[in-house]
Scaffold this active site. Structure first.
Site, PDB file in Angstrom:
ATOM      1  CB  SER A  34      65.764  44.350  23.424  1.00 34.42           C
ATOM      2  OG  SER A  34      64.658  43.515  23.665  1.00 34.42           O
ATOM      3  NE  ARG A  87      57.238  47.540  41.518  1.00 33.20           N
ATOM      4  CZ  ARG A  87      57.529  46.739  42.544  1.00 33.20           C
ATOM      5  NH1 ARG A  87      58.439  45.789  42.411  1.00 33.20           N
ATOM      6  NH2 ARG A  87      56.897  46.881  43.680  1.00 33.20           N
ATOM      7  CG  LEU A 110      51.334  49.951  35.953  1.00 37.47           C
ATOM      8  CD1 LEU A 110      51.202  50.276  34.466  1.00 37.47           C
ATOM      9  CD2 LEU A 110      52.183  51.001  36.662  1.00 37.47           C
ATOM     10  CG  ASN A 136      52.305  45.554  28.508  1.00 36.30           C
ATOM     11  OD1 ASN A 136      53.488  45.791  28.756  1.00 36.30           O
ATOM     12  ND2 ASN A 136      51.747  44.383  28.796  1.00 36.30           N
ATOM     13  CG  HIS A 187      51.846  39.441  27.495  1.00 33.93           C
ATOM     14  ND1 HIS A 187      52.382  39.404  28.771  1.00 33.93           N
ATOM     15  CD2 HIS A 187      51.304  38.215  27.275  1.00 33.93           C
ATOM     16  CE1 HIS A 187      52.168  38.208  29.294  1.00 33.93           C
ATOM     17  NE2 HIS A 187      51.519  37.472  28.418  1.00 33.93           N
ATOM     18  CB  ALA A 192      42.494  46.875  30.538  1.00 29.91           C
ATOM     19  CB  VAL A 202      47.890  41.588  35.136  1.00 30.07           C
ATOM     20  CG1 VAL A 202      49.265  41.253  34.573  1.00 30.07           C
ATOM     21  CG2 VAL A 202      48.031  42.309  36.462  1.00 30.07           C
ATOM     22  CG  ASP A 203      50.165  40.558  31.036  1.00 31.68           C
ATOM     23  OD1 ASP A 203      50.755  41.616  30.781  1.00 31.68           O
ATOM     24  OD2 ASP A 203      50.669  39.647  31.715  1.00 31.68           O
TER      25      ASP A 203
HETATM   26  C1  GRF Z   1      59.791  41.262  26.599  1.00 30.66           C
HETATM   27  O1  GRF Z   1      59.715  39.916  26.276  1.00 30.66           O
HETATM   28  C2  GRF Z   1      58.419  41.854  26.780  1.00 30.66           C
HETATM   29  O2  GRF Z   1      57.454  41.279  25.953  1.00 30.66           O
HETATM   30  C3  GRF Z   1      58.114  41.524  28.222  1.00 30.66           C
HETATM   31  O3  GRF Z   1      59.337  41.664  28.893  1.00 30.66           O
HETATM   32  C4  GRF Z   1      60.417  41.489  27.971  1.00 30.66           C
HETATM   33  C5  GRF Z   1      61.231  42.736  28.035  1.00 30.66           C
HETATM   34  O4  GRF Z   1      62.396  42.668  27.250  1.00 30.66           O
HETATM   35  N1  GRF Z   1      57.047  42.362  28.710  1.00 30.66           N
HETATM   36  P1  GRF Z   1      63.190  43.985  26.908  1.00 30.66           P
HETATM   37  O5  GRF Z   1      63.536  44.659  28.236  1.00 30.66           O
HETATM   38  O6  GRF Z   1      62.320  44.857  26.059  1.00 30.66           O
HETATM   39  O7  GRF Z   1      64.411  43.531  26.183  1.00 30.66           O
END
Ligand code: GRF
Length: 218
Positions: free
Chosen positions: A17, A95, A97, A111, A113, A145, A148-149
């Site tokens: 999404s 995954r 990285l 990314n 999050h 970076a 992670v996150d």
């Molecule tokens: C989202 O909540 C995103 O923040 C996280 O994974 C989810 C992915 O949802 N990293 P979508 O596949 O973009 O609908």
């Protein structure tokens, strides 16, 4: 004009999404980026079907087809480069990285999050936020970076945590904001308005247009 748009590769593993929100934003003629490729590591990721219906190039690079993480990442990297990708957006890409891959795309990989970083890195952010009783939660778009996150923050959106929230209702409230800030962050990066300065991101004209910190208005 068109040739100046940055070519973006979106990496997904599932629903897609957020990828969809980027595709929709990039359909505006004045958006500074185009979605050149949607790459998935999972064959039945629903997001791949959407990308195909939009006429966007798709690629499947299945991690399980490779002997190790590095071989998998080298194949992804070659696919991205082969499609002329200049910026990478991770959008629900599940995954971890390696520093090698992150280094290849340093300051060119974003990314999203589902938490207000640096709080709640990792998985199950909504459950953890509810368990700890925080009153404000949200989403973050950041440069990637090696940890992670983590990485310089480009945009964040906050949402209230309400009394009757479940992980699902909170996730839905956060997701609506994710779909707002990911296109905004990509626009800032692709246009050159956002640039990395050490551990932070400086945004040109931020004082005049402070919309990289978004409170929900809808
Ligand atoms: C989202 O909540 C995103 O923040 C996280 O994974 C989810 C992915 O949802 N990293 P979508 O596949 O973009 O609908």
């Amino acid at each position: 004009m068109t040739s100046q748009r940055k070519r973006v590769g979106v990496l997904i593993s599932g629903r897609g999404s957020n990828m969809r929100s980027l595709v929709e934003a990039a359909s505006a003629p004045d958006f500074p980026a185009e979605i050149a490729l949607v790459l998935s590591n999972v064959a039945d990721a629903a997001g791949l079907d959407f990308a195909r219906t939009q006429g966007i190039a798709t690629a499947l690079v299945e991690h399980k087809a490779f002997s190790g993480r590095e071989a998998f990442e080298r194949a992804m990297h070659e696919t991205l480069v082969g499609h002329g990708v200049e910026l990478v957006c991770l959008a629900g890409f599940m995954r971890l990285l390696t520093p090698w891959f992150v280094g290849q795309w340093r300051d060119r990989m974003l990314n999203i999050h589902p938490a207000l970083l640096p709080a709640y890195r990792g998985l199950h952010t909504h459950e953890r936020a509810l368990a700890e009783g925080v009153k404000i939660h949200g989403a973050t778009v950041h440069f990637v970076a090696p940890e992670v996150d983590a990485g310089p923050i480009i945009a964040q959106a906050a949402v209230p945590v309400l009394g009757g929230d479940t992980p699902e209702t909170l996730a839905a409230r956060v997701l609506a904001q994710e779909h707002r800030i990911y296109p905004l962050a990509l626009k800032l990066v692709a246009s050159g308005a956002a640039r990395v300065d050490g551990a932070r991101v400086l945004i040109e004209g931020e004082a005049a247009a402070p919309d990289a910190l978004l409170w929900p208005t809808a």
